[in-house]
Motif scaffolding. Structure first.
Motif, PDB file in Angstrom:
ATOM      1  N   VAL B 275       1.103  -1.016  -0.352  1.00  0.00           N
ATOM      2  CA  VAL B 275      -0.075  -0.067   0.212  1.00  0.00           C
ATOM      3  C   VAL B 275       0.896   1.089  -0.106  1.00  0.00           C
ATOM      4  O   VAL B 275       1.054   1.966  -0.825  1.00  0.00           O
ATOM      5  CB  VAL B 275      -1.098   0.436   1.338  1.00  0.00           C
ATOM      6  N   ASN B 276       1.764   0.867   0.621  1.00  0.00           N
ATOM      7  CA  ASN B 276       2.574   2.335   1.306  1.00  0.00           C
ATOM      8  C   ASN B 276       3.890   2.763  -0.260  1.00  0.00           C
ATOM      9  O   ASN B 276       3.360   3.576  -0.295  1.00  0.00           O
ATOM     10  CB  ASN B 276       4.021   1.935   2.087  1.00  0.00           C
ATOM     11  N   THR B 279       1.475   3.958  -3.345  1.00  0.00           N
ATOM     12  CA  THR B 279       0.805   5.267  -2.932  1.00  0.00           C
ATOM     13  C   THR B 279       2.043   5.593  -3.512  1.00  0.00           C
ATOM     14  O   THR B 279       1.397   7.001  -4.173  1.00  0.00           O
ATOM     15  CB  THR B 279      -0.138   5.152  -1.563  1.00  0.00           C
ATOM     16  N   MET B 303      -6.266   1.959 -13.740  1.00  0.00           N
ATOM     17  CA  MET B 303      -6.431   1.291 -12.600  1.00  0.00           C
ATOM     18  C   MET B 303      -6.095  -0.062 -12.748  1.00  0.00           C
ATOM     19  O   MET B 303      -5.109  -1.064 -12.077  1.00  0.00           O
ATOM     20  CB  MET B 303      -8.186   0.919 -12.545  1.00  0.00           C
ATOM     21  N   CYS B 310       0.670  -4.579  -9.148  1.00  0.00           N
ATOM     22  CA  CYS B 310       1.216  -5.618  -7.852  1.00  0.00           C
ATOM     23  C   CYS B 310       0.873  -7.109  -8.217  1.00  0.00           C
ATOM     24  O   CYS B 310       1.094  -7.720  -7.562  1.00  0.00           O
ATOM     25  CB  CYS B 310      -0.547  -5.096  -7.186  1.00  0.00           C
ATOM     26  N   ALA B 378      -3.874  -4.879  -1.021  1.00  0.00           N
ATOM     27  CA  ALA B 378      -3.681  -4.075  -1.255  1.00  0.00           C
ATOM     28  C   ALA B 378      -3.616  -2.877  -2.632  1.00  0.00           C
ATOM     29  O   ALA B 378      -3.057  -1.969  -2.060  1.00  0.00           O
ATOM     30  CB  ALA B 378      -1.686  -4.303  -0.791  1.00  0.00           C
ATOM     31  N   LEU B 380      -5.516  -1.918  -4.013  1.00  0.00           N
ATOM     32  CA  LEU B 380      -6.260  -1.756  -5.033  1.00  0.00           C
ATOM     33  C   LEU B 380      -7.062  -0.063  -4.504  1.00  0.00           C
ATOM     34  O   LEU B 380      -7.335   1.003  -5.065  1.00  0.00           O
ATOM     35  CB  LEU B 380      -8.291  -2.357  -4.167  1.00  0.00           C
ATOM     36  N   TYR B 381      -6.023   0.827  -3.163  1.00  0.00           N
ATOM     37  CA  TYR B 381      -6.312   1.575  -2.951  1.00  0.00           C
ATOM     38  C   TYR B 381      -5.573   2.647  -3.699  1.00  0.00           C
ATOM     39  O   TYR B 381      -6.387   3.638  -3.978  1.00  0.00           O
ATOM     40  CB  TYR B 381      -6.156   1.886  -1.270  1.00  0.00           C
ATOM     41  N   PRO B 382      -4.322   2.262  -3.934  1.00  0.00           N
ATOM     42  CA  PRO B 382      -3.218   3.134  -4.693  1.00  0.00           C
ATOM     43  C   PRO B 382      -4.050   3.061  -6.422  1.00  0.00           C
ATOM     44  O   PRO B 382      -3.720   4.243  -6.763  1.00  0.00           O
ATOM     45  CB  PRO B 382      -2.281   2.516  -4.312  1.00  0.00           C
ATOM     46  N   ARG B 384      -6.921   2.675  -6.829  1.00  0.00           N
ATOM     47  CA  ARG B 384      -8.440   4.000  -7.303  1.00  0.00           C
ATOM     48  C   ARG B 384      -7.524   5.138  -7.173  1.00  0.00           C
ATOM     49  O   ARG B 384      -8.161   5.629  -8.396  1.00  0.00           O
ATOM     50  CB  ARG B 384      -9.033   3.452  -5.670  1.00  0.00           C
ATOM     51  N   ARG B 385      -6.688   5.302  -6.466  1.00  0.00           N
ATOM     52  CA  ARG B 385      -6.401   6.864  -6.143  1.00  0.00           C
ATOM     53  C   ARG B 385      -5.817   7.163  -7.893  1.00  0.00           C
ATOM     54  O   ARG B 385      -5.759   8.501  -8.005  1.00  0.00           O
ATOM     55  CB  ARG B 385      -5.029   6.947  -5.425  1.00  0.00           C
ATOM     56  N   LYS B 388      -8.473   7.964 -10.498  1.00  0.00           N
ATOM     57  CA  LYS B 388      -9.544   9.008 -10.001  1.00  0.00           C
ATOM     58  C   LYS B 388      -8.573  10.024 -10.081  1.00  0.00           C
ATOM     59  O   LYS B 388      -9.602  11.685  -9.491  1.00  0.00           O
ATOM     60  CB  LYS B 388      -9.847   8.983  -7.929  1.00  0.00           C
TER      61      LYS B 388
END
Lengths: 221, 398
Positions: B275-276, B279, B303, B310, B378, B380-382, B384-385, B388
């Motif tokens: 994630v880190n 990001t 995405m 990943c 892990a 997914l969040y980065p 998605r960011r 967007k």
């Protein structure tokens, strides 16, 4: 009609105050025109260019591209317009640093779902057409500024768009190289019939265009 | 799809050290889970094999049922069991505490001929008792006890008493004289302390209306549980070594799950690393992302590009995790075995020549899948960011 805007208005509100970038712009550009958008920095010319390129949205007003109204709320239709109709050339070239010259040209075709073999063929052909046939496996960092901008022009043509939008394409180049790039842009317009809209603040550059549209404080002069 | 991965691979190649560190981080987590689980699995297999070696899995021990009131093990029940499919034989018995004249307590077991076969009882000297006689055969320890304390040897007569209780609870002693005709080889089980006699004679003595138990043998271990279920439907109680195996399996599964869970915490650390790092990567590549969008990439394209990265990390970490996990499992075996053997004493002897860890293909597959799923989740969040990001703002970044 290639491009038409009606009452195009854009304002930003970074703080409490509203900053007007464009106000009531009405504009018509015919197919095959070579247009120079001129004006001092902060006049709103880049904002106009990016709204026409569907990567910024107006606060008010309408845009028609190729006689179709642009739905700025519908992001997937914007993606399709960017893929099919528009090719971008930037001041700072903006090549993908990890990709070779050919891969950079292939990149927009990749999003347009062009099959791999056809993509490679077309990218190689385009690279040759900008005179860099021997540079296909070079990374951007191995190319001069002028060469990078030529790759960027080839990339803008990848999906065979009808509209080329250039944001000060000669701004980061010396005057000789700038002339070469400008010549290329003209050739695109004359020989391939692309409609070109080019932002510049160089009056000499503006002079070579079919028509110059002057913008000051968000309004057409 | 192929291009997506070659693009993603191109991105990862640029940050070799960083990618290597995340891959290593997740791989260590996967390895910890594989190593610990292989130990649990290995010990489970050892324990189950131990039970299998010392128990006959084709034998079901039947006793009176207590669940629906007292269901006695009568002749008719024994006959029902004998009629069940896959039952080879049923050997019923009665068991009573007898006492010699010199107050030596002995358990007398009245058994049929089949009982000897079912329990695989062997004679050390003498012969087996004849039916409907007063002959008895002694277990090894019982024989030693009698010879030491009372100087009664095989061939001698043995006088014993059995205390019965009448209807009003009044005790009544019955005395009988038996002749010792043989001694059994040691079995390591209950029979060493028992005295075997003819079941008819024993029932004559104890006047019981039902049997105390029976051993039922089935033709194949595969049918043990179905036959046992049938017996339980008769209202009786059934037990087989499979129960012990089931209990061991259940216990070891629980232990392995708990250990696996705690070693899985290192996987969580690995996931946070992804994630880190991803990001940070989104921030670093903000301009590239904006450019890609200007060139026609949709949110989904962006995405997918990040998730492909990943996924590649997950595949590499999965493979490395399997290799490290196998090595870790070997280390546990090499270092842990001497310790276990010394701690377990006699029970650990068998371990010396086998492995205390077991790596199964499904364990390795699970490690790989965990690595993949973790990397994707892990990411997914980065991703998605990144998807967007506003292309214009992204492009304006220098």
């Amino acid at each position: 009609m290639m491009v038409e805007t009606k009452d195009l208005t854009k304002y930003y509100s970074p703080g409490k105050e509203k900053v007007v970038a464009l106000e009531g712009v009405n504009l018509t550009i015919e197919e095959g025109e070579f247009i120079a958008l001129v004006g001092p920095s902060g006049s709103g010319k880049s904002t106009l260019l990016y709204i026409l390129g569907c990567i910024d949205a107006p606060s008010r007003g309408e845009v028609y591209l190729d006689s179709t109204k642009v739905e700025f709320k519908n992001s997937s239709s914007l993606v399709l317009l960017r893929r099919k109709l528009i090719g971008f050339v930037f001041q700072t070239f903006n090549l993908m640093p990890a990709m070779t010259a050919v891969q950079n040209i292939e990149y927009p075709m990749y999003f347009n779902k062009t099959p791999g073999i056809k993509r490679r063929e077309r990218a190689t052909m385009l690279l040759e057409s900008v005179g860099l046939g021997n540079r296909n496996s070079h990374l951007p960092s191995e190319l001069s500024g002028g060469e990078q901008q030529r790759v960027a022009i080839a990339r803008a043509l990848a999906n065979d768009p009808v509209l080329i939008l250039a944001d000060e394409p000669t701004g980061n180049l010396d005057s000789k190289t700038g002339k070469t790039i400008l010549g290329m842009m003209k050739r695109l317009n004359k020989e391939e019939g692309k409609t070109v809209i080019m932002v510049t603040h160089d009056p000499d550059v503006a002079h070579t265009a079919d028509r110059a549209i002057r913008i000051l404080d968000g309004r057409i002069q | 799809m192929k291009e997506m991965f070659s693009l993603a691979f191109g991105q990862l190649i640029r940050k070799k050290l960083r990618v290597f560190l995340i891959v290593l981080g997740i791989a260590i987590g996967v390895a910890a889970v594989i190593g610990v689980t292989s130990l649990g699995e290995g010990l489970r297999i050892q324990a189950v094999n131990h039970i299998k070696a010392s128990h006959d899995l084709t034998i079901i021990e039947v006793s009176a049922g207590l669940d629906k009131g007292m269901i006695l093990l009568t002749d008719s029940k024994i006959n029902d069991i004998r009629k069940t499919e896959h039952v080879v034989l049923a050997a019923q018995y009665v068991k009573d505490p007898y006492v010699t004249m010199n107050k030596t307590y002995l358990t007398f077991k009245g058994v049929t001929k089949d009982y000897k076969h079912v329990q695989n009882l062997q004679l050390e000297k003498g012969e087996w008792f004849q039916e409907k006689t007063n002959q008895v055969v002694l277990g090894r320890d019982a024989a030693e006890k009698l010879s030491k304390i009372e100087n009664i040897k095989p061939g001698d007569e043995l006088t014993v008493k059995l205390r019965l209780y009448g209807e009003e609870g009044r005790p009544r002693d019955k005395t009988a004289v038996f002749r010792i005709v043989g001694v059994m080889r040691p079995t390591g089980g209950e029979h060493d302390n028992q005295v075997m006699l003819d079941i008819n004679k024993a029932r004559e003595m104890d006047e019981k209306e039902a049997y105390d138990g029976a051993f039922v043998k089935v033709d194949d271990p595969a049918f043990t549980s179905s036959v046992r279920a049938k017996i339980e439907r008769l209202g009786l109680k059934g037990y087989s070594a499979q129960d012990e195996i089931d209990a061991v399996n259940k216990l070891m599964t629980a232990i392995t799950l708990v250990l696996g869970f705690f070693s899985g915490i290192s996987l969580l650390v690995g996931a946070l690393m992804i994630v880190n790092t991803m990001t940070i990567s989104v921030y670093e590549r903000t301009k590239e992302i904006g450019l890609s969008k200007a060139l026609g990439a949709s949110d989904l394209d962006i995405m997918k590009m990040f998730l492909a990265e990943c996924l590649i990390i997950g595949i590499m970490a999965g493979i490395l995790g399997i290799l490290l996990g196998s090595a870790f499992s070997m280390v546990i075996d090499i270092l842990g075995k001497p310790f276990l053997v010394s701690q377990l004493g006699e029970m650990g002897e068998g371990l010396q020549y086998t492995s205390i860890t077991a790596i199964t293909p499904s364990l390795l597959a699970a490690g790989f899948v965990i690595s993949l799923v973790l990397s994707i989740v892990a990411g997914l969040y980065p991703a998605r960011r990144a998807a967007k990001l506003n292309p214009l703002e992204a492009l304006r970044q220098i």
